[in-house]
Design a protein around this motif. Structure first.
Motif, mmCIF file in Angstrom:
data_model
loop_
_atom_site.group_PDB
_atom_site.id
_atom_site.type_symbol
_atom_site.label_atom_id
_atom_site.label_comp_id
_atom_site.label_asym_id
_atom_site.label_seq_id
_atom_site.Cartn_x
_atom_site.Cartn_y
_atom_site.Cartn_z
ATOM 1 N N LEU A 153 43.321 29.922 39.012
ATOM 2 C CA LEU A 153 42.975 31.257 38.515
ATOM 3 C C LEU A 153 41.966 31.859 39.491
ATOM 4 O O LEU A 153 40.982 31.212 39.861
ATOM 5 C CB LEU A 153 42.353 31.180 37.119
ATOM 6 N N ILE A 154 42.230 33.088 39.898
ATOM 7 C CA ILE A 154 41.308 33.799 40.789
ATOM 8 C C ILE A 154 40.622 34.876 39.963
ATOM 9 O O ILE A 154 41.282 35.759 39.409
ATOM 10 C CB ILE A 154 42.061 34.427 41.984
ATOM 11 N N HIS A 155 39.309 34.772 39.881
ATOM 12 C CA HIS A 155 38.520 35.738 39.108
ATOM 13 C C HIS A 155 38.007 36.809 40.075
ATOM 14 O O HIS A 155 37.076 36.558 40.831
ATOM 15 C CB HIS A 155 37.338 35.047 38.416
ATOM 16 N N VAL A 156 38.621 37.978 40.041
ATOM 17 C CA VAL A 156 38.179 39.088 40.889
ATOM 18 C C VAL A 156 37.036 39.768 40.145
ATOM 19 O O VAL A 156 37.244 40.380 39.095
ATOM 20 C CB VAL A 156 39.336 40.076 41.182
ATOM 21 N N THR A 157 35.816 39.621 40.683
ATOM 22 C CA THR A 157 34.631 40.146 39.996
ATOM 23 C C THR A 157 34.083 41.416 40.639
ATOM 24 O O THR A 157 33.295 42.126 40.039
ATOM 25 C CB THR A 157 33.514 39.077 39.958
ATOM 26 N N LYS A 158 34.496 41.673 41.882
ATOM 27 C CA LYS A 158 34.086 42.903 42.572
ATOM 28 C C LYS A 158 35.348 43.602 43.032
ATOM 29 O O LYS A 158 36.140 43.050 43.793
ATOM 30 C CB LYS A 158 33.207 42.588 43.787
ATOM 31 N N ALA A 159 35.543 44.833 42.552
ATOM 32 C CA ALA A 159 36.757 45.569 42.888
ATOM 33 C C ALA A 159 36.434 47.041 43.073
ATOM 34 O O ALA A 159 35.356 47.517 42.706
ATOM 35 C CB ALA A 159 37.809 45.390 41.788
ATOM 36 N N LYS A 160 37.401 47.760 43.621
ATOM 37 C CA LYS A 160 37.238 49.194 43.883
ATOM 38 C C LYS A 160 37.051 49.970 42.577
ATOM 39 O O LYS A 160 36.263 50.909 42.500
ATOM 40 C CB LYS A 160 38.469 49.700 44.645
ATOM 41 N N THR A 161 37.810 49.575 41.556
ATOM 42 C CA THR A 161 37.718 50.253 40.259
ATOM 43 C C THR A 161 37.452 49.217 39.168
ATOM 44 O O THR A 161 37.649 48.028 39.372
ATOM 45 C CB THR A 161 39.024 50.994 39.907
ATOM 46 N N ARG A 162 37.029 49.687 37.991
ATOM 47 C CA ARG A 162 36.779 48.786 36.868
ATOM 48 C C ARG A 162 38.025 48.003 36.488
ATOM 49 O O ARG A 162 37.966 46.825 36.168
ATOM 50 C CB ARG A 162 36.305 49.580 35.659
ATOM 51 N N SER A 163 39.176 48.658 36.525
ATOM 52 C CA SER A 163 40.405 47.969 36.147
ATOM 53 C C SER A 163 40.806 46.931 37.184
ATOM 54 O O SER A 163 41.640 46.072 36.919
ATOM 55 C CB SER A 163 41.540 48.974 35.934
ATOM 56 N N GLY A 164 40.196 46.971 38.363
ATOM 57 C CA GLY A 164 40.483 45.973 39.396
ATOM 58 C C GLY A 164 39.808 44.640 39.136
ATOM 59 O O GLY A 164 40.190 43.627 39.717
ATOM 60 N N VAL A 165 38.805 44.629 38.243
ATOM 61 C CA VAL A 165 38.153 43.377 37.865
ATOM 62 C C VAL A 165 39.116 42.665 36.922
ATOM 63 O O VAL A 165 39.430 43.173 35.853
ATOM 64 C CB VAL A 165 36.784 43.635 37.206
ATOM 65 N N ARG A 166 39.605 41.479 37.379
ATOM 66 C CA ARG A 166 40.673 40.823 36.621
ATOM 67 C C ARG A 166 40.763 39.361 36.993
ATOM 68 O O ARG A 166 40.110 38.896 37.901
ATOM 69 C CB ARG A 166 42.004 41.503 36.900
ATOM 70 N N ILE A 167 41.627 38.665 36.271
ATOM 71 C CA ILE A 167 41.924 37.277 36.581
ATOM 72 C C ILE A 167 43.393 37.236 37.021
ATOM 73 O O ILE A 167 44.273 37.737 36.333
ATOM 74 C CB ILE A 167 41.711 36.348 35.372
ATOM 75 N N ILE A 168 43.609 36.628 38.191
ATOM 76 C CA ILE A 168 44.974 36.509 38.722
ATOM 77 C C ILE A 168 45.382 35.052 38.606
ATOM 78 O O ILE A 168 44.670 34.168 39.018
ATOM 79 C CB ILE A 168 45.022 36.963 40.193
#
Length: 168
Positions: A153-168
């Motif tokens: 699982l990749i936890h994206v904690t810093k992203a361009k938008t709020r919806s970009g913060v996610r778990i892949i």
């Protein structure tokens, strides 16, 4: 004190442009160029159809551009109402035809995918198969990658938008 019967749309624009905040001023200046058909018309002669024709000419422009034009129309009409140049604010009746289409996503061709796979570059492979942006990948820390039921699982904690913060 000018005679309101002779004031043009352009005259009022010039009178109010410096009243906007710096960022809004840039936006209003950008949309003013679309007002060419009415800028030399007397403000007392402008009716809903005049404003609507200008708005409708922005059919292919963004919703933001259309909103900024309506803000300009409203500011001009408010200025004129305050000075008794006009008795009715027609700008409030202008309809904005919103763009609702979703932009077409760029999808990789089989040939492009093969190029990435053949390069065996792990960073390109991760971005291709996860949809991560390069900035998201570069911001990853070791602690952002965990295992759950034999899956990474990749936890994206810093992203361009709020919806970009996610778990892949």
């Amino acid at each position: 004190n000018a005679d309101g019967r002779y004031i043009t749309f352009g005259d009022v624009y010039n009178a109010i442009i410096d009243d906007f905040t710096p960022s809004m001023k840039r936006s209003v200046k950008a949309v003013y160029k679309y007002c060419e058909p009415i800028k030399n018309k007397r403000i007392v002669d402008l009716k809903i159809d005049h404003y609507q024709v200008v708005m409708d000419s922005l059919e292919d422009k963004s919703n933001s551009t259309k909103n900024n034009l309506k803000i300009l129309f409203s500011a001009i009409n408010t200025y004129c109402l305050e000075r008794d140049y006009i008795i009715k604010d027609y700008s409030q009746f202008v309809k904005i035809k919103r763009k609702t289409e979703i932009p077409k996503q760029n999808i990789y061709t089989k040939k492009e995918i093969a190029v990435v796979e053949n390069s065996a570059d792990p960073l390109q492979m991760i971005m291709l198969y996860t949809g991560m942006r390069i900035s998201e990948l570069l911001n990853l820390k070791t602690k952002d990658i965990t295992e759950h039921e034999n899956r990474l699982l990749i936890h994206v904690t810093k992203a361009k938008t709020r919806s970009g913060v996610r778990i892949i």
